[in-house]
Enzyme design. Structure first.
Site, PDB file in Angstrom:
ATOM      1  N   HIS A 177       6.845 -58.721  64.363  1.00  0.00           N
ATOM      2  CA  HIS A 177       5.629 -58.558  65.156  1.00  0.00           C
ATOM      3  C   HIS A 177       5.581 -57.148  65.695  1.00  0.00           C
ATOM      4  O   HIS A 177       6.615 -56.590  66.056  1.00  0.00           O
ATOM      5  CB  HIS A 177       5.588 -59.570  66.317  1.00  0.00           C
ATOM      6  CG  HIS A 177       4.222 -59.753  66.862  1.00  0.00           C
ATOM      7  ND1 HIS A 177       3.701 -58.928  67.835  1.00  0.00           N
ATOM      8  CD2 HIS A 177       3.243 -60.634  66.537  1.00  0.00           C
ATOM      9  CE1 HIS A 177       2.473 -59.305  68.090  1.00  0.00           C
ATOM     10  NE2 HIS A 177       2.154 -60.333  67.320  1.00  0.00           N
ATOM     11  N   ASP A 227       2.573 -67.504  62.958  1.00  0.00           N
ATOM     12  CA  ASP A 227       2.164 -67.976  61.635  1.00  0.00           C
ATOM     13  C   ASP A 227       3.262 -68.776  60.935  1.00  0.00           C
ATOM     14  O   ASP A 227       2.985 -69.542  60.014  1.00  0.00           O
ATOM     15  CB  ASP A 227       1.766 -66.784  60.752  1.00  0.00           C
ATOM     16  CG  ASP A 227       0.474 -66.159  61.232  1.00  0.00           C
ATOM     17  OD1 ASP A 227      -0.388 -66.895  61.734  1.00  0.00           O
ATOM     18  OD2 ASP A 227       0.321 -64.925  61.108  1.00  0.00           O
TER      19      ASP A 227
HETATM   20  N1  ACO Z   1      10.436 -59.093  56.588  1.00  0.00           N
HETATM   21  C1  ACO Z   1      11.352 -58.137  56.307  1.00  0.00           C
HETATM   22  N2  ACO Z   1      11.489 -57.003  57.041  1.00  0.00           N
HETATM   23  C2  ACO Z   1      10.655 -56.848  58.079  1.00  0.00           C
HETATM   24  C3  ACO Z   1       9.689 -57.807  58.437  1.00  0.00           C
HETATM   25  C4  ACO Z   1       9.591 -58.964  57.633  1.00  0.00           C
HETATM   26  N3  ACO Z   1       8.691 -59.902  57.888  1.00  0.00           N
HETATM   27  N4  ACO Z   1       9.013 -57.381  59.517  1.00  0.00           N
HETATM   28  C5  ACO Z   1       9.543 -56.197  59.847  1.00  0.00           C
HETATM   29  N5  ACO Z   1      10.538 -55.877  58.975  1.00  0.00           N
HETATM   30  C6  ACO Z   1      11.348 -54.669  59.000  1.00  0.00           C
HETATM   31  C7  ACO Z   1      10.576 -53.496  58.407  1.00  0.00           C
HETATM   32  O1  ACO Z   1      10.788 -53.396  57.023  1.00  0.00           O
HETATM   33  C8  ACO Z   1      11.125 -52.327  59.179  1.00  0.00           C
HETATM   34  O2  ACO Z   1      12.327 -51.969  58.611  1.00  0.00           O
HETATM   35  P1  ACO Z   1      12.742 -50.382  58.495  1.00  0.00           P
HETATM   36  O3  ACO Z   1      12.820 -49.909  59.932  1.00  0.00           O
HETATM   37  O4  ACO Z   1      14.022 -50.433  57.782  1.00  0.00           O
HETATM   38  O5  ACO Z   1      11.621 -49.720  57.738  1.00  0.00           O
HETATM   39  C9  ACO Z   1      11.408 -52.913  60.549  1.00  0.00           C
HETATM   40  O6  ACO Z   1      11.593 -54.310  60.360  1.00  0.00           O
HETATM   41  C10 ACO Z   1      10.318 -52.667  61.557  1.00  0.00           C
HETATM   42  O7  ACO Z   1       9.134 -53.231  61.038  1.00  0.00           O
HETATM   43  P2  ACO Z   1       7.744 -52.498  60.993  1.00  0.00           P
HETATM   44  O8  ACO Z   1       7.147 -52.677  59.639  1.00  0.00           O
HETATM   45  O9  ACO Z   1       7.856 -51.112  61.536  1.00  0.00           O
HETATM   46  O10 ACO Z   1       6.931 -53.350  62.014  1.00  0.00           O
HETATM   47  P3  ACO Z   1       5.390 -53.242  62.254  1.00  0.00           P
HETATM   48  O11 ACO Z   1       5.209 -53.362  63.700  1.00  0.00           O
HETATM   49  O12 ACO Z   1       4.784 -52.044  61.586  1.00  0.00           O
HETATM   50  O13 ACO Z   1       4.839 -54.523  61.457  1.00  0.00           O
HETATM   51  C11 ACO Z   1       4.333 -56.719  60.925  1.00  0.00           C
HETATM   52  C12 ACO Z   1       4.675 -55.745  62.045  1.00  0.00           C
HETATM   53  C13 ACO Z   1       3.186 -56.179  60.078  1.00  0.00           C
HETATM   54  C14 ACO Z   1       3.914 -58.041  61.559  1.00  0.00           C
HETATM   55  C15 ACO Z   1       5.577 -56.932  60.032  1.00  0.00           C
HETATM   56  O14 ACO Z   1       6.614 -57.473  60.806  1.00  0.00           O
HETATM   57  C16 ACO Z   1       5.292 -57.800  58.834  1.00  0.00           C
HETATM   58  O15 ACO Z   1       4.807 -57.304  57.809  1.00  0.00           O
HETATM   59  N6  ACO Z   1       5.567 -59.136  58.921  1.00  0.00           N
HETATM   60  C17 ACO Z   1       5.251 -60.062  57.851  1.00  0.00           C
HETATM   61  C18 ACO Z   1       3.778 -60.458  57.889  1.00  0.00           C
HETATM   62  C19 ACO Z   1       3.470 -61.374  59.052  1.00  0.00           C
HETATM   63  O16 ACO Z   1       4.146 -62.352  59.297  1.00  0.00           O
HETATM   64  N7  ACO Z   1       2.366 -61.080  59.744  1.00  0.00           N
HETATM   65  C20 ACO Z   1       1.868 -61.892  60.866  1.00  0.00           C
HETATM   66  C21 ACO Z   1       1.815 -61.103  62.136  1.00  0.00           C
HETATM   67  S1  ACO Z   1       1.507 -62.131  63.558  1.00  0.00           S
HETATM   68  C22 ACO Z   1      -0.097 -62.606  63.472  1.00  0.00           C
HETATM   69  O17 ACO Z   1      -0.940 -61.975  62.891  1.00  0.00           O
HETATM   70  C23 ACO Z   1      -0.418 -63.897  64.157  1.00  0.00           C
END
Ligand code: ACO
Length: 385
Positions: free
Chosen positions: A271, A322
């Site tokens: 998140h 989700d």
């Molecule tokens: N699976 C694997 N790795 C992840 C995930 C995940 N679901 N979420 C974050 N990470 C990792 C990233 O790869 C990143 O790693 P790095 O630092 O080595 O590059 C690190 O954790 C930080 O993540 P960011 O991508 O910088 O987090 P950001 O705040 O940009 O993204 C997001 C948040 C888009 C929700 C992301 O966690 C994601 O894509 N999750 C999966 C999709 C999802 O479940 N979305 C629903 C959101 S909640 C909602 O809408 C109700």
């Protein structure tokens, strides 16, 4: 990549706030997302308490008015919402012409936009007009969704009833019968949890549109488009596809360890704001547990428990709302491609509140970009290129 590094990635130019990470762009009185205390409040009320003590209609009232309703206020609000549930024949005709292969988020986006063609809506109208439109959107979106759902299955549409709650009526219009109390309550709880969440991507999209003084239908249409993406609301569908791919609890641990090794994005985890867990998840987990017990089917529950345990231990990344809501909707009997539209059915309350808040104290939202294209150059006429 660390967030500080992201913010200063541009070499000599201005700091780049890619994804607007960590930026506070305006005030808002509607909800507070507090990652330090891992809490979410709507107008000061913790969302868990709202889920425990209120119906979705009470929360919809709260988001529209800033206060929880008295009995008389709730009864007036319910009457008004129920009176607006029906959609007219032309609207039904538009839905009937959608491709059966279209995704329900696309049909919903189009059907909501169509609502905006039934009156002159240019933006800049009085707040009372926008409040009326917000109520109509709240009331009609479930009818649009259920109508489209039935037509896709080559079934006759079922007209809304005004003697059923918001959640019961939606199930009734989809399936032709009143839902079991367990289903109605779980759906209601999920709608309460999904209703509002600060400046998330879809809400921000709505506010960007509102900031141009455009109309509420345009803002909501844009918000639906933003919500559809799998990084946002589309994740609840993606979670269910992932659970389907895993198939059985016995396969879950090996599957998730393999996914982590391959650096796969694991849907339903992570998140932008919460770093130690999404405050809404425990309440929705309880719904998933209750629904699993009610159905006598704990397959999804056991898979999700394994996935959560391994991902938290191995990556320190927590499930978001989700993650439990996807399998909960499956146990309620909804097709996977209805999951994100159900999110819309709830978040319309938050979007409308933000539309009105933006309009009430507006400044055009217009950020800057750091230019990285070619340097300025001369245009050579076509004959000399
Ligand atoms: N699976 C694997 N790795 C992840 C995930 C995940 N679901 N979420 C974050 N990470 C990792 C990233 O790869 C990143 O790693 P790095 O630092 O080595 O590059 C690190 O954790 C930080 O993540 P960011 O991508 O910088 O987090 P950001 O705040 O940009 O993204 C997001 C948040 C888009 C929700 C992301 O966690 C994601 O894509 N999750 C999966 C999709 C999802 O479940 N979305 C629903 C959101 S909640 C909602 O809408 C109700």
């Amino acid at each position: 990549m660390a967030e500080a590094a992201r913010a200063t990635r541009a070499k000599a130019g201005p700091a780049i706030h890619k994804g607007l990470v960590g930026l506070v762009v305006d005030n808002s009185a509607i909800s507070r997302v507090n990652p330090e205390t891992n809490s979410l409040t709507y107008y000061g009320y913790p969302v868990q308490d709202l889920a425990r003590h209120c119906t979705f209609e009470e929360v919809a009232y709260l988001l529209a008015n800033g206060e929880l309703p008295s009995r008389a206020q709730l009864s007036r609000f319910r009457r008004a919402e129920r009176a607006l549930r029906e959609i007219d024949r032309d609207h039904v005709g538009v839905i009937a012409r959608f491709s059966r292969a279209a995704h329900p988020m696309d049909t919903l986006r189009t059907a909501v936009s169509y609502l905006g063609t039934r009156e002159v809506a240019w933006g800049g109208e009085k707040p009372a007009t926008d409040k009326r439109r917000a109520m109509a959107l709240l009331a009609k979106i479930p009818t649009v969704m259920a109508t489209d759902y039935r037509f896709r299955d080559a079934k006759r549409r079922i007209r809304p009833r005004d003697d059923l709650s918001f959640s019961e009526n939606f199930c009734y219009m989809c399936f032709g019968r009143k839902p079991a109390p367990e289903v109605a309550r779980a759906l209601d709880t999920s709608l309460i949890l999904y209703a509002e969440h600060g400046f998330n991507a879809s809400t921000f999209a709505a506010r960007v549109v509102a900031s141009t003084l455009s109309d509420i239908y345009s803002a909501v249409t844009a918000a639906i488009g933003a919500l559809k993406g799998p990084l946002h609301g589309g994740a609840n569908e993606a979670v269910m596809h992932m659970l389907g791919e895993i198939g059985t609890p016995a396969r879950a641990e090996a599957w998730i360890r393999g996914a982590i090794e391959r650096k796969r994005l694991i849907m339903g985890f992570g998140h932008r704001v919460y770093r130690t867990g999404d405050s809404r998840v425990p309440t929705m987990n309880k719904c998933l547990e209750d629904l699993s017990a009610w159905k006598g089917d704990d397959r999804w529950l056991r898979i999700t428990q394994t996935l959560a345990r391994v991902v938290i231990a191995e990556k320190g990344i927590h499930p978001n709302l989700d993650f439990p809501s996807g399998p909960a909707y499956d146990l309620m009997g909804f097709d996977i491609d209805l999951f994100t539209p159900i999110f819309v059915m709830s978040r319309i309350t938050g979007w409308s509140a933000h539309y009105l808040e933006q309009i009430a104290d507006n400044r055009l939202i217009r950020p800057l970009s750091a230019y990285t294209g070619p340097p300025q150059r001369k245009v050579r006429p076509l004959a000399r290129r």
